[in-house]
Scaffold this motif. Structure first.
Motif, mmCIF file in Angstrom:
data_model
loop_
_atom_site.group_PDB
_atom_site.id
_atom_site.type_symbol
_atom_site.label_atom_id
_atom_site.label_comp_id
_atom_site.label_asym_id
_atom_site.label_seq_id
_atom_site.Cartn_x
_atom_site.Cartn_y
_atom_site.Cartn_z
ATOM 1 N N THR A 168 26.544 -21.809 9.708
ATOM 2 C CA THR A 168 26.225 -23.193 10.059
ATOM 3 C C THR A 168 26.718 -24.193 9.020
ATOM 4 O O THR A 168 26.356 -25.371 9.062
ATOM 5 C CB THR A 168 24.704 -23.350 10.246
ATOM 6 N N ARG A 182 26.132 -29.061 13.974
ATOM 7 C CA ARG A 182 24.895 -28.270 13.812
ATOM 8 C C ARG A 182 23.928 -28.540 14.960
ATOM 9 O O ARG A 182 23.091 -27.698 15.271
ATOM 10 C CB ARG A 182 24.233 -28.577 12.463
ATOM 11 N N TRP A 225 34.181 -25.811 8.556
ATOM 12 C CA TRP A 225 33.046 -26.627 8.101
ATOM 13 C C TRP A 225 33.424 -27.496 6.904
ATOM 14 O O TRP A 225 32.969 -28.642 6.788
ATOM 15 C CB TRP A 225 31.875 -25.723 7.722
#
Length: 208
Positions: free
Chosen positions: A35, A64, A52
């Protein structure tokens, strides 16, 4: 938290990866890496094709919002009521009315065998109920990625079927699922459907 090496896999829509972690080494950075909450020492972590590290803070927050997670340990905002916790992500990332989101939460609570959603703050709710409420929160709305960290920790064995059924439905709707566990009952469950299987031994991540 122990590090891991050799992580190399891809999850597409509807796919499930089961990761078995050695007993005593249950805490792994895998969910935080997936994440974008942790930076890898080497390589890239991509979500929906984007690195990311290359995303702006705003873009990271948006992406997210397309993930849901059952945390291994306590994952509640202490100064919000339980129902506010459950509705927080959907309320922030969508234009749905709070009443509609709360209604979905109540329906999911009943699906997972709860009589309803407790009033008040999470600190006043029994840990077993909180665990099942984490399932409720994870299946709210429509997610592109579900991350389940030891989701059955503290839950009765009889409730596993409810969770597996919800996972299978989410996969049919296009969600990718990352299930991290140290329990054999999760690993050996024959109702999961086709899955990619990995294990973490020491710091090594490898196919099982």
């Amino acid at each position: 938290m122990a590090g891991i090496t050799g992580v190399d896999f891809r999850l597409s829509r509807g796919e499930l990866a089961l990761v078995h972690v050695e007993e005593g080494r249950e805490q792994t950075p895998l969910a935080d890496l997936a994440t974008g909450l942790m930076i890898p020492d080497h390589g890239q972590v991509l979500f929906m094709g984007e690195d990311w590290l290359q995303m702006s803070a705003r873009r990271q927050a948006e992406q997210r919002g397309r993930t849901r997670r059952v945390f291994q340990h306590y994952g509640w905002v202490a100064n919000l009521d339980v129902v506010e916790n459950l509705c927080l992500c959907e309320g922030h990332h969508t234009r749905r009315k709070f009443a509609d989101i709360a209604s979905e939460a109540h329906l999911l609570a009943r699906r997972f065998g709860l009589d309803g959603i407790p009033s008040g703050r999470p600190t006043r709710v029994h840990s077993l109920i909180l665990r099942k409420l984490e399932w409720v929160r994870a299946f709210m709305g429509t997610a592109d990625l579900l991350i389940l960290e030891r989701p059955l920790l503290g839950a009765p064995r009889g409730d596993m079927g409810r969770l597996v059924e919800a996972v299978c439905e989410a996969r049919q709707e296009g969600a990718a699922v990352l299930w991290i566990t140290d329990e054999d009952r999760d690993w050996e469950c024959g109702q999961m459907g086709k899955s990619a299987r990995f294990q973490i031994k020491g710091e090594a991540f490898c196919p099982a």
